[in-house]
Design an enzyme around this catalytic site. Structure first.
Site, short mmCIF file in Angstrom:
data_model
loop_
_atom_site.label_atom_id
_atom_site.label_comp_id
_atom_site.label_asym_id
_atom_site.label_seq_id
_atom_site.Cartn_x
_atom_site.Cartn_y
_atom_site.Cartn_z
N ASN A 9 -23.59 -34.24 -5.35
CA ASN A 9 -23.28 -33.70 -4.21
C ASN A 9 -24.13 -34.42 -3.08
OD1 ASN A 9 -23.00 -32.20 -1.95
ND2 ASN A 9 -23.76 -30.24 -2.92
N LYS A 11 -24.13 -33.96 -0.15
CA LYS A 11 -24.41 -33.05 0.97
C LYS A 11 -24.19 -33.95 2.28
CE LYS A 11 -27.19 -30.13 -1.97
NZ LYS A 11 -28.25 -29.25 -2.00
N HIS A 93 -20.41 -23.52 -2.35
CA HIS A 93 -21.63 -23.78 -2.41
C HIS A 93 -22.71 -22.91 -1.79
CE1 HIS A 93 -25.57 -25.94 -2.21
NE2 HIS A 93 -25.19 -26.90 -3.23
N GLU A 95 -25.14 -23.20 0.23
CA GLU A 95 -25.41 -23.56 1.45
C GLU A 95 -24.26 -23.18 2.50
OE1 GLU A 95 -26.39 -27.78 0.78
OE2 GLU A 95 -28.28 -27.07 -0.32
N GLU A 163 -25.40 -22.39 -10.13
CA GLU A 163 -26.57 -22.89 -9.19
C GLU A 163 -27.44 -21.84 -8.55
OE1 GLU A 163 -25.44 -27.22 -7.70
OE2 GLU A 163 -24.74 -25.90 -6.21
N GLY A 169 -32.92 -27.77 -4.61
CA GLY A 169 -33.68 -28.49 -3.67
C GLY A 169 -35.22 -28.06 -3.66
N SER A 209 -31.86 -28.81 -8.85
CA SER A 209 -33.03 -29.55 -9.22
C SER A 209 -33.21 -30.28 -10.44
CB SER A 209 -34.34 -28.75 -9.45
OG SER A 209 -34.54 -28.20 -7.95
N GLY A 230 -27.73 -32.51 -6.44
CA GLY A 230 -27.95 -32.82 -5.14
C GLY A 230 -28.77 -34.16 -5.08
N GLY A 231 -30.09 -33.73 -4.59
CA GLY A 231 -30.81 -34.81 -4.19
C GLY A 231 -30.75 -36.16 -5.20
P1 PGA Z 1 -30.45 -30.29 -5.81
O1 PGA Z 1 -29.20 -29.54 -5.30
O2 PGA Z 1 -30.32 -31.03 -7.08
O3 PGA Z 1 -30.87 -31.19 -4.75
O4 PGA Z 1 -31.45 -29.24 -6.09
C1 PGA Z 1 -27.87 -29.15 -6.01
C2 PGA Z 1 -26.99 -28.76 -5.19
O5 PGA Z 1 -27.01 -28.18 -4.16
O6 PGA Z 1 -25.78 -28.83 -5.59
#
Ligand code: PGA
Length: 254
Positions: A9, A11, A93, A95, A163, A169, A209, A230-231
């Site tokens: 992802n 983002k 998600h 967010e 999640e 994050g 993470s 994500g990251g």
């Molecule tokens: P992260 O994000 O791997 O940066 O923790 C996961 C996500 O929001 O799907």
């Protein structure tokens, strides 16, 4: 047998030049055993699909509108994502649930639109730290699942991602026992609602993470069929490391 899925992802990150990371990823992993997916900013989907269309990678969006078209300035519909070359879309998600006040009913309507457009809906669920500390995690997940997942879900059109909000994050991850408890619970609820056939075929991803250094132990947990990353999905080396751990993880009976 459920095929493992390594989903990234991006983002709100990435411009055309960053698609070179995808090239590197595919050069390093030309023939992955797992399915590989990157959910890109909508602006990049068409270019990515054109450039990597014949390679072992799929592309997805990160949200869509529940309506197919209309006067909704700035929004993107599921048929538009499909038209651009997407095969998947992330919905619900955290967010978006927290930042845009997206509730279960809306996520469900979006998921229905996505499925109607031929997209796989990746529906996200997960608890806040307060919910976990109040021991509300499983009840909250149950509510998100029954509220957000349409009745038409199958193993082909739905992927469910657990999640925990507090792990996204932050560098924090649940214990393997905590991941196992939630994933077993999600599997059980899917089987109860949709029957064993569909319930066992839906893939369950863990997200929050995930990085190359913790991927192997997470993928050892039963009922973890992959990750939503994500990251660490922004850099080919990191995402490739997670993919390699997934490829090497034990097969899970369907
Ligand atoms: P992260 O994000 O791997 O940066 O923790 C996961 C996500 O929001 O799907």
């Amino acid at each position: 047998m459920r095929q493992k899925l390594a989903a990234g992802n991006w983002k709100m990150n990435g411009t055309l030049a960053d698609l070179d990371e995808v090239e590197t990823l595919l050069t390093d992993h030309p023939d992955p055993a797992s399915e590989m997916l990157l959910c890109l900013p909508a602006t990049l989907i068409h270019s990515a699909a054109q450039r990597f269309g014949n390679r072992p990678i799929a592309f997805g969006g990160q949200d869509c509108r529940a309506e197919d078209s209309g006067a909704f300035t700035g929004d993107i519909s599921a048929p538009m994502l499909a038209d651009a070359g997407a095969s998947h879309v992330i919905l619900g998600h955290s967010e978006r649930r927290t930042g845009y006040d997206e509730h279960n009913t809306l996520v469900r309507a979006k998921a229905r639109a996505a499925m109607n457009a031929g997209l796989v809906a990746i529906i996200c669920v997960g608890e806040s730290l307060e919910d976990r500390e109040a021991e509300n995690t499983l009840d909250l997940i149950a509510g998100q699942m029954s509220g957000s997942i349409p009745d038409t879900a199958t193993g082909e059109n739905l992927v469910l991602a657990y999640e925990p909000i507090w792990a996204i994050g932050t560098g924090l991850t649940p214990t393997m026992d905590q991941i196992a408890e939630v994933h077993d619970y999600m599997r059980e609820r899917l089987e109860r609602r949709f029957g064993a056939g569909v319930g066992r075929s839906v893939r369950l991803l863990y997200g929050g993470s995930v990085k190359p250094s913790n991927a192997a132990e997470i993928f050892d947990v039963p009922n973890v069929d992959g990750a939503l990353v994500g990251g660490a999905s922004l850099k080919a080396a990191d995402f490739g490391g997670i993919l390699a751990a997934l490829d090497a993880s034990p097969a899970e009976g369907g």
